[in-house]
Write a protein that holds these residues in place. Structure first.
Motif, PDB file in Angstrom:
ATOM      1  N   ALA A 137       0.825  -1.160   0.049  1.00 26.37           N
ATOM      2  CA  ALA A 137       0.091  -0.043  -0.029  1.00 26.37           C
ATOM      3  C   ALA A 137       0.835   1.424   0.049  1.00 26.37           C
ATOM      4  CB  ALA A 137      -0.903  -0.018   1.255  1.00 26.37           C
ATOM      5  N   ILE A 138       1.909   1.128   0.968  1.00 29.85           N
ATOM      6  CA  ILE A 138       2.686   2.274   0.847  1.00 29.85           C
ATOM      7  C   ILE A 138       3.386   2.646  -0.402  1.00 29.85           C
ATOM      8  CG2 ILE A 138       5.070   3.421   2.005  1.00 29.85           C
ATOM      9  CD1 ILE A 138       3.927   1.953   4.556  1.00 29.85           C
ATOM     10  N   GLY A 139       4.037   1.332  -1.231  1.00 32.52           N
ATOM     11  CA  GLY A 139       4.642   1.669  -2.442  1.00 32.52           C
ATOM     12  C   GLY A 139       3.572   2.288  -3.560  1.00 32.52           C
ATOM     13  N   ALA A 140       2.369   1.833  -3.548  1.00 31.05           N
ATOM     14  CA  ALA A 140       1.396   2.356  -4.427  1.00 31.05           C
ATOM     15  C   ALA A 140       1.255   3.665  -4.249  1.00 31.05           C
ATOM     16  CB  ALA A 140       0.264   1.485  -4.383  1.00 31.05           C
ATOM     17  N   ALA A 141       1.106   3.999  -2.911  1.00 28.50           N
ATOM     18  CA  ALA A 141       0.861   5.299  -2.650  1.00 28.50           C
ATOM     19  C   ALA A 141       1.852   6.292  -3.069  1.00 28.50           C
ATOM     20  CB  ALA A 141       0.629   5.638  -0.998  1.00 28.50           C
ATOM     21  N   ARG A 142       3.004   5.654  -3.043  1.00 31.66           N
ATOM     22  CA  ARG A 142       4.236   6.683  -3.475  1.00 31.66           C
ATOM     23  C   ARG A 142       4.217   6.823  -4.738  1.00 31.66           C
ATOM     24  NH1 ARG A 142       8.765   3.872   0.482  1.00 31.66           N
ATOM     25  NH2 ARG A 142       8.403   5.252   2.325  1.00 31.66           N
TER      26      ARG A 142
ATOM     27  N   VAL B 245     -10.235   2.026  -2.674  1.00 24.19           N
ATOM     28  CA  VAL B 245     -10.733   0.757  -2.907  1.00 24.19           C
ATOM     29  C   VAL B 245      -9.810  -0.197  -2.659  1.00 24.19           C
ATOM     30  CG1 VAL B 245     -11.968  -0.711  -4.372  1.00 24.19           C
ATOM     31  CG2 VAL B 245     -12.589   1.886  -4.375  1.00 24.19           C
ATOM     32  N   ILE B 246      -8.395  -0.041  -3.191  1.00 21.12           N
ATOM     33  CA  ILE B 246      -7.426  -0.976  -3.107  1.00 21.12           C
ATOM     34  C   ILE B 246      -7.235  -1.100  -1.424  1.00 21.12           C
ATOM     35  CG2 ILE B 246      -5.145  -1.502  -3.554  1.00 21.12           C
ATOM     36  CD1 ILE B 246      -5.349  -0.171  -6.321  1.00 21.12           C
ATOM     37  N   LEU B 247      -7.260   0.276  -0.853  1.00 25.77           N
ATOM     38  CA  LEU B 247      -6.887  -0.162   0.594  1.00 25.77           C
ATOM     39  C   LEU B 247      -7.873  -0.999   1.460  1.00 25.77           C
ATOM     40  CD1 LEU B 247      -5.660   3.392   1.609  1.00 25.77           C
ATOM     41  CD2 LEU B 247      -4.359   1.348   1.233  1.00 25.77           C
ATOM     42  N   LEU B 248      -9.459  -0.851   0.966  1.00 29.18           N
ATOM     43  CA  LEU B 248     -10.284  -1.605   1.334  1.00 29.18           C
ATOM     44  C   LEU B 248     -10.276  -3.055   1.061  1.00 29.18           C
ATOM     45  CD1 LEU B 248     -13.379   0.534   0.765  1.00 29.18           C
ATOM     46  CD2 LEU B 248     -12.429   0.210   2.815  1.00 29.18           C
ATOM     47  N   GLU B 249      -9.713  -3.494  -0.178  1.00 31.52           N
ATOM     48  CA  GLU B 249      -9.458  -4.798  -0.580  1.00 31.52           C
ATOM     49  C   GLU B 249      -8.388  -5.477   0.311  1.00 31.52           C
ATOM     50  OE1 GLU B 249      -9.176  -5.948  -4.809  1.00 31.52           O
ATOM     51  OE2 GLU B 249      -9.074  -3.741  -4.973  1.00 31.52           O
ATOM     52  N   LEU B 250      -7.244  -4.576   0.523  1.00 32.15           N
ATOM     53  CA  LEU B 250      -6.134  -4.817   1.654  1.00 32.15           C
ATOM     54  C   LEU B 250      -6.552  -5.226   2.925  1.00 32.15           C
ATOM     55  CD1 LEU B 250      -3.331  -2.558   0.171  1.00 32.15           C
ATOM     56  CD2 LEU B 250      -3.148  -4.977  -0.137  1.00 32.15           C
TER      57      LEU B 250
ATOM     58  N   LEU C  78      -6.586 -12.034   9.070  1.00 29.94           N
ATOM     59  CA  LEU C  78      -5.479 -11.192   9.534  1.00 29.94           C
ATOM     60  C   LEU C  78      -5.780 -10.648  10.860  1.00 29.94           C
ATOM     61  CD1 LEU C  78      -4.800  -9.547   6.155  1.00 29.94           C
ATOM     62  CD2 LEU C  78      -3.534 -11.452   7.045  1.00 29.94           C
ATOM     63  N   ARG C  79      -6.601 -11.004  11.589  1.00 31.00           N
ATOM     64  CA  ARG C  79      -7.142 -10.154  12.799  1.00 31.00           C
ATOM     65  C   ARG C  79      -6.393 -10.604  14.139  1.00 31.00           C
ATOM     66  NH1 ARG C  79     -13.847 -11.024  12.295  1.00 31.00           N
ATOM     67  NH2 ARG C  79     -14.063  -9.966  10.274  1.00 31.00           N
ATOM     68  N   GLU C  80      -5.175 -10.510  13.685  1.00 33.84           N
ATOM     69  CA  GLU C  80      -4.089 -10.746  14.865  1.00 33.84           C
ATOM     70  C   GLU C  80      -3.941  -9.560  15.614  1.00 33.84           C
ATOM     71  OE1 GLU C  80      -0.553 -12.093  13.545  1.00 33.84           O
ATOM     72  OE2 GLU C  80      -1.378 -14.100  12.313  1.00 33.84           O
ATOM     73  N   GLU C  81      -4.059  -9.688  17.033  1.00 31.15           N
ATOM     74  CA  GLU C  81      -3.943  -8.309  17.834  1.00 31.15           C
ATOM     75  C   GLU C  81      -2.900  -7.497  17.325  1.00 31.15           C
ATOM     76  OE1 GLU C  81      -5.325  -6.100  20.550  1.00 31.15           O
ATOM     77  OE2 GLU C  81      -6.086  -8.159  20.348  1.00 31.15           O
ATOM     78  N   SER C  82      -1.803  -7.912  16.864  1.00 35.51           N
ATOM     79  CA  SER C  82      -0.516  -7.126  16.725  1.00 35.51           C
ATOM     80  C   SER C  82      -0.732  -6.068  15.306  1.00 35.51           C
ATOM     81  CB  SER C  82       0.616  -7.780  16.270  1.00 35.51           C
ATOM     82  OG  SER C  82       0.633  -8.798  15.379  1.00 35.51           O
ATOM     83  N   ASN C  83      -1.834  -6.562  14.539  1.00 35.46           N
ATOM     84  CA  ASN C  83      -1.999  -6.014  13.160  1.00 35.46           C
ATOM     85  C   ASN C  83      -3.358  -4.983  13.452  1.00 35.46           C
ATOM     86  OD1 ASN C  83      -0.335  -7.769  12.010  1.00 35.46           O
ATOM     87  ND2 ASN C  83      -1.673  -9.022  11.415  1.00 35.46           N
ATOM     88  N   LEU C  84      -4.364  -5.270  14.374  1.00 30.19           N
ATOM     89  CA  LEU C  84      -5.299  -4.558  14.234  1.00 30.19           C
ATOM     90  C   LEU C  84      -5.460  -3.147  14.132  1.00 30.19           C
ATOM     91  CD1 LEU C  84      -7.679  -6.732  16.839  1.00 30.19           C
ATOM     92  CD2 LEU C  84      -7.911  -6.740  14.352  1.00 30.19           C
ATOM     93  N   ARG C  85      -4.523  -2.277  14.982  1.00 30.05           N
ATOM     94  CA  ARG C  85      -4.522  -1.126  15.295  1.00 30.05           C
ATOM     95  C   ARG C  85      -4.173  -0.375  13.730  1.00 30.05           C
ATOM     96  NH1 ARG C  85      -0.954   2.436  19.473  1.00 30.05           N
ATOM     97  NH2 ARG C  85      -1.578   4.561  18.821  1.00 30.05           N
ATOM     98  N   GLU C  86      -3.413  -0.899  13.324  1.00 24.44           N
ATOM     99  CA  GLU C  86      -3.006  -0.438  11.706  1.00 24.44           C
ATOM    100  C   GLU C  86      -3.945  -0.879  10.711  1.00 24.44           C
ATOM    101  OE1 GLU C  86       0.841  -2.034  10.573  1.00 24.44           O
ATOM    102  OE2 GLU C  86       1.868  -0.865  11.644  1.00 24.44           O
ATOM    103  N   MET C  87      -4.524  -2.197  10.853  1.00 26.86           N
ATOM    104  CA  MET C  87      -5.644  -2.371   9.935  1.00 26.86           C
ATOM    105  C   MET C  87      -6.910  -1.358  10.088  1.00 26.86           C
ATOM    106  SD  MET C  87      -5.376  -6.562   9.741  1.00 26.86           S
ATOM    107  CE  MET C  87      -6.706  -6.641   8.427  1.00 26.86           C
ATOM    108  N   VAL C  88      -7.108  -1.133  11.284  1.00 25.17           N
ATOM    109  CA  VAL C  88      -8.345  -0.089  11.592  1.00 25.17           C
ATOM    110  C   VAL C  88      -7.955   1.120  11.050  1.00 25.17           C
ATOM    111  CG1 VAL C  88      -9.745   0.916  13.362  1.00 25.17           C
ATOM    112  CG2 VAL C  88      -9.175  -1.707  13.456  1.00 25.17           C
ATOM    113  N   SER C  89      -6.951   1.576  11.329  1.00 23.11           N
ATOM    114  CA  SER C  89      -6.493   2.973  10.686  1.00 23.11           C
ATOM    115  C   SER C  89      -6.748   3.100   9.065  1.00 23.11           C
ATOM    116  CB  SER C  89      -5.190   3.426  11.107  1.00 23.11           C
ATOM    117  OG  SER C  89      -5.025   3.451  12.576  1.00 23.11           O
ATOM    118  N   VAL C  90      -6.128   1.994   8.750  1.00 21.05           N
ATOM    119  CA  VAL C  90      -6.008   2.100   7.244  1.00 21.05           C
ATOM    120  C   VAL C  90      -7.702   1.772   6.428  1.00 21.05           C
ATOM    121  CG1 VAL C  90      -5.379   0.697   5.131  1.00 21.05           C
ATOM    122  CG2 VAL C  90      -3.487   1.300   6.936  1.00 21.05           C
ATOM    123  N   PHE C  91      -8.361   0.954   7.234  1.00 17.51           N
ATOM    124  CA  PHE C  91      -9.653   0.932   6.830  1.00 17.51           C
ATOM    125  C   PHE C  91     -10.546   2.466   7.145  1.00 17.51           C
ATOM    126  CE2 PHE C  91     -14.231   0.202   7.566  1.00 17.51           C
ATOM    127  CZ  PHE C  91     -14.549  -0.812   6.612  1.00 17.51           C
TER     128      PHE C  91
END
Length: 954
Positions: free
Chosen positions: A804-809, A891-896, A933-946
């Protein structure tokens, strides 16, 4: 006498009573208006509404019109910053006949409170925030003569009861979200004078689609549903009173009925932006027509000769169709004609010579056709012409002399023709001229000493202009783009040229310019691209170039420059840099010692580098004597090698001839255009283009994975072909992709290495992406069965975030670092490629467009893109800016984050709408995330991206 006196006293008493009653009534109406203002929270535009002891004082308020008896008859509340619903109290104005509350911010449903306004005849609630359906009992306003509800969010069907409004003369219900059908009788309302249904997505009752699921998805994007819907009914010819008809952007198919051009009172006809086909009716009896707009359809055939009879016609708009043949000469003699737009058709022959002679033309656009001959001499005969667009034809001869005396001109775009001779002198200095595009012709002569101070674009490349570059360019203080490459210009670069503070692109390449580059260039603080290549410029590269803070493209190649490369240039992150073929010496700045600039310094024998990976001499190489010895041995080796190759040449030629007979793809007319230094030629690529190497296909052709026979390199080859001549659409896609990718360099944008072409086939050769496209990794059903295992193994969250970061750049580079900025228009997960390190690279620029002026939206003729990724406002307006790419990236971020496909949700809506509803309904965002992908370590970043993705959808 006494009786007479008594009658006089009674009459006086009654009169006083009536006057008292009238004053009391007027005072009550004033109080009603003041209460209305209070309920609307005192909007500032109604500040003049103040209480007064004079009962009729409200009749003097600007927004209020009264009857003779002092009662309110009309309320003109257009654009008054009203943000609250219409209250019931408005109908206490018992004699109200006219209510206009258009262009405010009024919320709620259709204002049924107005049913109590029994005398209401005119209702305008357009351009507000009304939602929901128009109620089925709208005929409870039987006195309405004008109903205007355009520009709201009304939905569902248009109620059939609307045809019961027998007094209705105007019905304007466009620019809403209706998703049903038109009432059967709407085209039989014979009293209608104005019918505007534009920008709706309704079905005509004659034809319904069978796939309702697809229909809902298309509507959710706000797109025109091509080839799914109904025809214009012949019964429209019974609407005898009709004067104004607007059915633009309305999903119409079939042919234009003959009856529509038999409406004797019709003055304005708008059928643009549909899917109408067939020819324009030959017989035209609507002789009062002032505007005909049939643009953006699929019409064929010629312009009817009867159009020449329309003596009141002012606007003839037929752009973006497939019309052909010659323009009837009588059209050029219409006395009221001001606006002619015929571009992007197949018209041919010479233009009628009388265009502009008998009418005051303001807009004349005939670009992208097959016209021949010259432009009409009298286009600006009446001195009103604002815009001339004739590019992309086969025009010849000299430019009309009248253009030199046309002070009204704002734009002249006549590029890509065969015009010759001198440019009329007055054209350069036309006082209001903004854009002058004369490139790709055969124009000659010297450039003038005076230019219009309003000019922002002068584009004259690929002509035969000669003489020195005039210092008079300094008079064009507003100039942003000057492109004069590939002419016969000579002399030096005048110092006056540096006094252009708004200049952002300067191209003088391919001329005969000599002397040195001016050093006093600090006023070029807006310059983003400088091209002085292929000249005879000498001297040093000025250090001042490093002070140009927005400079990203610099081409000084093939000159006679000497000395060192200023170290300060290494502070600029160039997207394109070419200093090749000069006499530069010394070490290149350390920032340039990487692969992105490997071809930027070729053929400068005196340059060196400290990095062995750069293709230059090492700065600490061995002494000259040893180097000469080694060169002698090298020369001996080369001699032996050449002799060996000569002995083998006959065998190679024999093999090539044999291959030509067996495989027609090896064509001696192949042309290879490189964009990077290549380790292969077309003969290494073409044999690998067979079915065994096909790895994908798209709208324009197949994609091959081709190992290069002479090395371990693998490339991806995209094929664009047709059995005969390359289709116009595919040709445009090919040219767009080559134009864009051939000149940009970025880690997160796929590298276009070269293109290989002949008459009927074209290939784009890219770097090969080992991990293919993102959608194949996100969605299991797109992966080969041999690859699909656990999705967490395939693509975990850190990898997804990295992509996602690469595509954004890559997107950020396109939008903010390119000059002009690039709009992709088809961002989707299948166009995000992944290399072996899981770095994302944006690909497939066939739909990309460049914005000519940064920050200014362009309008595209057709909607392009992919379902599920397209911004709704783009589908409605065709307006192109960075926002449509941002929406698609969301939309791509939502897919991710969710693992869902863009058109595959449980609620029968697109992914973007599903995500927004999820947020609006305040559901737990965790429930929307990919369950794998709902692991505790991922949730904060995933919620922010969503959350970020969801906000880009609004």
């Amino acid at each position: 006498m006494k009786m007479k006196m008594t009658m006089i006293l009674l009459s006086s008493s009654m009169l006083l009573s009536l006057v008292s009653s009238s004053a009391e009534s007027q005072a009550q109406e004033q109080q009603t208006l003041l209460k209305l203002k209070e309920l609307w929270h005192d909007p500032s535009p109604l500040a003049s509404w103040t209480a007064s002891p004079i009962a009729s004082s409200h009749c003097g308020w600007p927004e209020v019109t009264c009857h003779d008896d002092g009662s309110v008859s009309e309320l003109h509340l257009y654009y008054k910053d009203i943000r609250y619903p219409i209250p019931q109290i408005v109908c206490d104005l018992s004699n109200l006949t006219f209510l206009d509350v258009g262009n405010n911010s009024i919320p709620g449903g259709f204002p049924t409170v107005l049913y109590s306004c029994t005398k209401l005849t005119y209702l305008d609630i357009s351009q507000n925030y009304f939602v929901g359906p128009i109620p089925g009992d709208v005929d409870r306003l039987p006195g309405l003569s004008h109903l205007i509800v355009t520009g709201n969010n009304f939905s569902s069907d248009i109620p059939g009861s609307i045809v019961n409004l027998k007094n209705l003369r105007e019905l304007s219900i466009g620019q809403n979200q209706f998703n049903g059908t038109y009432p059967e009788g709407i085209f039989g309302m014979s009293s209608l004078e104005v019918l505007s249904l534009a920008y709706n997505y309704l079905l005509l009752p004659s034809r319904m689609p069978s796939n309702l699921t697809m229909l809902k998805r298309v509507r959710s994007l706000g797109l025109t549903m091509m080839n799914l819907l109904g025809d214009i009914p012949d019964s429209i010819g019974d609407m005898f009173a009709l004067e104004y008809l607007d059915l633009g952007i309305n999903n119409l198919t079939g042919q234009i009925p003959d009856s529509i051009f038999k409406l004797k009172n019709l003055t304005h006809l708008y059928l643009w932006g549909n899917s109408l086909s067939g020819t324009i009716p030959r017989v035209v009896e609507s002789l009062n027509l002032a505007v005909i707009d049939l643009s953006m359809n699929n019409l064929i055939g010629t312009i009817p000769e009867d159009f020449g009879k329309l003596q009141r016609l002012s606007n003839l708009v037929l752009m973006y169709n497939n019309l052909s043949g010659q323009i009837p000469e009588s059209v050029g003699r219409i006395p009221s004609l001001t606006d002619v737009r015929l571009f992007y058709n197949q018209f041919s022959g010479m233009l009628p010579p009388d265009f502009g002679r008998y009418s005051a033309l303001t807009r004349f656009e005939v670009a992208m056709n097959n016209f021949t001959g010259g432009l009409p001499e009298n286009l600006c005969f009446n001195g009103k012409l604002l815009g001339l667009a004739a590019f992309g034809n086969n025009f010849t001869g000299s430019l009309p002399r009248s253009l030199g005396n046309c002070s009204s001109l704002l734009q002249v775009m006549i590029n890509d023709n065969n015009f010759s001779g001198n440019v009329p002198e007055g054209l350069w200095s036309s006082p209001n001229l903004l854009i002058l595009k004369l490139n790709d012709n055969i124009l000659t002569g010297d450039l003038p000493d005076v230019f219009s101070p309003s000019l922002t674009h002068i584009i004259i490349s690929n002509n035969r202009f000669s003489g020195s570059i005039p210092g008079g360019f300094s008079s064009a203080k507003s100039l942003q783009v000057l492109q004069a490459s590939h002419n016969l210009l000579n002399g030096t670069i005048p110092v006056e040229l540096t006094d252009l503070p708004q200049l952002n692109s300067l191209s003088l390449g391919g001329n005969q310019i000599s002397g040195e580059i001016p050093t006093n260039i600090l006023s070029w603080n807006s310059l983003g691209a400088l091209n002085l290549s292929h000249n005879q410029i000498s001297g040093l590269i000025p250090e001042a170039l490093a002070s140009l803070s927005v400079l990203t493209e610099l081409d000084l190649s093939e000159n006679k420059l000497s000395g060192i490369i200023p170290p300060q240039l290494g502070q600029i992150k160039f997207t394109f840099l070419n200093l090749s073929d000069n006499f530069l010496t010394g070490s290149i700045p350390s920032y340039f010692e990487n692969g992105a600039y490997e071809n930027s310094f070729l053929n400068n024998p005196g340059l060196c580098t400290s990095d062995r990976s750069v293709k230059l001499r090492l700065c600490n190489a061995e002494p000259t004597s040893w180097r000469r010895i080694r060169l002698s041995y090298l020369a001996l080796i080369i001699t032996v090698t050449v002799a060996s190759l000569a002995l083998a040449s006959l065998l190679v030629l024999y093999m090539i001839c044999t291959f030509r007979k067996k495989n027609s793809v090896f064509n001696p007319t192949w042309k290879l255009t490189p964009f990077h230094k290549l380790s292969f030629t077309e003969s290494d690529i073409l044999p690998g283009l067979h079915e065994h190497n096909v790895i994908g296909s798209g709208g324009s052709g197949k994609v091959y994975r081709v190992p290069v026979s002479q090395s371990s390199e693998v490339v991806a080859v995209k094929k664009i072909c047709n059995s005969r001549k390359l289709e116009h659409r595919l040709e445009k896609e090919f040219l767009a992709e080559v134009e864009i990718l051939g000149r940009i360099r970025h880690k997160n944008i796929v590298k276009l290495m070269c293109c290989i072409s002949c008459e009927n086939v074209k290939y784009l050769v890219y770097e090969y992406m080992a991990n293919r496209s993102l959608d194949r990794w996100l969605h299991k059903k797109r992966m080969p069965s041999s690859v699909v295992t656990d999705r967490r193994v395939l693509l975990d969250w850190p990898q997804r975030l990295h992509i996602a970061i690469g595509a954004a750049r890559g997107l950020s580079y396109m939008h903010h670092d390119c000059c002009p900025p690039i709009i992709h228009r088809d961002i989707k997960s299948s166009n995000v490629l992944i290399d072996s390190d899981f770095d994302a690279k944006i690909a497939d620029f066939g739909l990309a467009r460049m914005l000519l002026v940064h920050g200014e939206a362009a309008t595209m003729s057709t909607v392009a893109g992919s379902f599920g990724y397209m911004a709704p406002e783009y589908g409605r307006t065709h307006r192109v800016n960075e926002k449509i790419d941002v929406y698609s990236f969301g939309v791509i971020l939502l897919e991710l984050t969710t693992g869902k496909e863009p058109n595959d949700t449980d609620d029968d809506v697109c992914l973007a709408e599903w995500a927004w509803q999820h947020v609006q309904e305040d559901k737990p965002i965790v429930d929307a995330l990919d369950p794998d992908l709902r692991e505790e370590s991922n949730l904060r970043e995933m919620v922010s991206v969503f959350k970020l993705a969801a906000t880009t959808q609004q």
